[in-house]
Design a protein around this motif. Structure first.
Motif, PDB file in Angstrom:
ATOM      1  N   PHE A  91      -4.296  -5.931  -6.419  1.00  0.00           N
ATOM      2  CA  PHE A  91      -4.505  -4.545  -6.891  1.00  0.00           C
ATOM      3  C   PHE A  91      -4.316  -3.825  -8.565  1.00  0.00           C
ATOM      4  CE2 PHE A  91      -0.254  -3.726  -4.964  1.00  0.00           C
ATOM      5  CZ  PHE A  91      -0.022  -2.451  -5.438  1.00  0.00           C
ATOM      6  N   GLN A 114       1.160  -8.271  -2.773  1.00  0.00           N
ATOM      7  CA  GLN A 114       2.081  -8.272  -2.593  1.00  0.00           C
ATOM      8  C   GLN A 114       1.870  -9.449  -1.487  1.00  0.00           C
ATOM      9  OE1 GLN A 114       1.371  -5.680   1.487  1.00  0.00           O
ATOM     10  NE2 GLN A 114       0.422  -6.880   2.081  1.00  0.00           N
ATOM     11  N   GLN A 164      -0.965 -11.877  -0.943  1.00  0.00           N
ATOM     12  CA  GLN A 164      -2.001 -11.444   0.509  1.00  0.00           C
ATOM     13  C   GLN A 164      -2.362 -10.404  -0.794  1.00  0.00           C
ATOM     14  OE1 GLN A 164       0.945 -10.136   2.930  1.00  0.00           O
ATOM     15  NE2 GLN A 164       0.750 -11.988   3.876  1.00  0.00           N
ATOM     16  N   THR A 165      -2.165  -9.687  -1.316  1.00  0.00           N
ATOM     17  CA  THR A 165      -3.081  -9.076  -2.073  1.00  0.00           C
ATOM     18  C   THR A 165      -2.348  -8.504  -3.400  1.00  0.00           C
ATOM     19  OG1 THR A 165      -1.981  -7.324  -1.068  1.00  0.00           O
ATOM     20  CG2 THR A 165      -3.570  -6.993   0.155  1.00  0.00           C
ATOM     21  N   HIS A 212     -12.949  -7.304  -1.136  1.00  0.00           N
ATOM     22  CA  HIS A 212     -12.833  -6.774  -2.227  1.00  0.00           C
ATOM     23  C   HIS A 212     -12.837  -5.895  -1.840  1.00  0.00           C
ATOM     24  CE1 HIS A 212     -12.177 -10.333  -5.522  1.00  0.00           C
ATOM     25  NE2 HIS A 212     -13.369 -10.648  -5.002  1.00  0.00           N
ATOM     26  N   LEU A 236      -9.103  -3.408  -4.837  1.00  0.00           N
ATOM     27  CA  LEU A 236      -8.533  -3.839  -3.660  1.00  0.00           C
ATOM     28  C   LEU A 236      -9.033  -5.499  -3.850  1.00  0.00           C
ATOM     29  CD1 LEU A 236      -4.970  -4.584  -2.161  1.00  0.00           C
ATOM     30  CD2 LEU A 236      -6.786  -3.398  -0.902  1.00  0.00           C
ATOM     31  N   TRP A 237      -7.944  -6.785  -3.658  1.00  0.00           N
ATOM     32  CA  TRP A 237      -8.889  -7.639  -3.420  1.00  0.00           C
ATOM     33  C   TRP A 237      -7.831  -8.157  -2.106  1.00  0.00           C
ATOM     34  CZ3 TRP A 237      -7.890 -12.702  -6.640  1.00  0.00           C
ATOM     35  CH2 TRP A 237      -8.300 -14.257  -5.852  1.00  0.00           C
ATOM     36  N   ASP A 238      -8.372  -8.074  -1.097  1.00  0.00           N
ATOM     37  CA  ASP A 238      -7.623  -9.104   0.154  1.00  0.00           C
ATOM     38  C   ASP A 238      -7.232 -10.434   0.132  1.00  0.00           C
ATOM     39  OD1 ASP A 238      -6.560  -9.296   2.639  1.00  0.00           O
ATOM     40  OD2 ASP A 238      -6.732  -8.093   4.037  1.00  0.00           O
ATOM     41  N   ARG A 239      -6.680 -11.163  -0.343  1.00  0.00           N
ATOM     42  CA  ARG A 239      -7.383 -12.635  -0.106  1.00  0.00           C
ATOM     43  C   ARG A 239      -6.610 -13.345   0.811  1.00  0.00           C
ATOM     44  NH1 ARG A 239      -4.135 -16.111  -2.542  1.00  0.00           N
ATOM     45  NH2 ARG A 239      -5.315 -17.272  -3.970  1.00  0.00           N
ATOM     46  N   ARG A 256       0.817  -1.380   0.179  1.00  0.00           N
ATOM     47  CA  ARG A 256      -0.146   0.527   0.152  1.00  0.00           C
ATOM     48  C   ARG A 256       0.828   1.617   0.125  1.00  0.00           C
ATOM     49  NH1 ARG A 256      -5.454   1.784  -1.030  1.00  0.00           N
ATOM     50  NH2 ARG A 256      -5.552   4.085   0.487  1.00  0.00           N
TER      51      ARG A 256
END
Length: 255
Positions: free
Chosen positions: A133, A121, A130-131, A163, A155-158, A26
């Motif tokens: 974007f 990321q 992890q993410t 989302h 952003l996709w926080d896996r 980020r």
């Protein structure tokens, strides 16, 4: 000789971007959260680094080297690899975040320019993604020394399979030949079990840039991650010349 030098520079960029320790995603426009649409000239490189300390004792050390390349002679692309060594709640982590950014419409005074950037990321120890974007940074220059930056993205926080819509607005003012003031608000919107994750954040800072090569930032405000803590950030940027010996700088404007 020119082609060979270009190949050597591209190879050097690849070594820089793959040989550094892991980091976090980020970040944009150095230690600031809201990105500008501009990228530097083809062949230029820079290394941004910063340290952040929070009132809740969280801590972060970041390095973000980047180079602008155009291997296919189509459009320049800025490639970066952000690495972050962070302490949160007493636990340490190391992550890295590769990102690519391409300017689609140049900026200018009285003109809206925009870019597209995307990346992800990864956890350095486990290799877990992890993410993911993607962001559209837009910049409107009010004058040669003031600009407004707007960001919108996804952003996709896996880690929790959520989302988010990401957003940001910032204002830059170069009020002397060497000093620039920035204020910005940013955040992410969506469903979250933790209210602070979707709460807007704000920060402001001053950049001292005595020449085209080096600058230093002092920033105070809220980080996008962590609890409701205030952060102070000290960052530096070192820029390397483009082919021909000219210092790296943005394509348009003086900021």
């Amino acid at each position: 000789m020119g082609i060979r030098a270009g190949h050597i520079r591209i190879a050097a960029a690849a070594i820089i971007l793959t040989g550094l320790p892991a980091g976090a995603a980020r970040a944009a426009n150095g230690a600031y959260a809201v990105d500008a649409a501009d990228i530097s000239e083809t062949g230029s490189c820079k290394v941004e680094s910063w340290m952040q300390a929070a009132t809740n004792t969280d801590f972060s050390m970041v390095a973000n080297p980047s180079c602008v390349v155009d291997p296919f002679k189509l459009k320049p692309v800025e490639l970066s690899m952000l690495s972050n060594e962070a302490r949160s709640g007493g636990d340490w982590s190391t992550t890295f975040a590769p990102k690519a950014k391409m300017n689609l419409e140049p900026t200018g005074v009285g003109k809206l320019g925009f870019s597209f950037s995307a990346g992800g990321q990864f956890d350095a120890l486990t290799g877990q993604n992890q993410t993911v974007f993607a962001t559209i940074p837009a910049t409107f220059r009010l004058s040669e020394v003031t600009r407004i930056n707007l960001n919108g993205g996804w952003l996709w926080d896996r880690t929790v399979d959520r989302h988010y819509f990401t957003y940001g607005i910032g204002f830059d003012w170069k009020f002397t030949d060497t000093l620039q003031w920035t204020i910005e608000g940013y955040g992410q919107a969506g469903q979250s079990d933790t209210p602070s994750v979707v709460r807007p954040r704000f920060q402001t800072g001053v950049r001292y840039r005595p020449n085209e090569i080096f600058s230093v930032d002092l920033i105070y405000g809220h980080n996008i991650t962590g609890e409701n803590a205030n952060w102070i950030t000290l960052g530096t940027t070192i820029r390397f010349p483009v082919p021909g010996g000219r210092p790296a700088r943005e394509r348009t404007g003086h900021l």
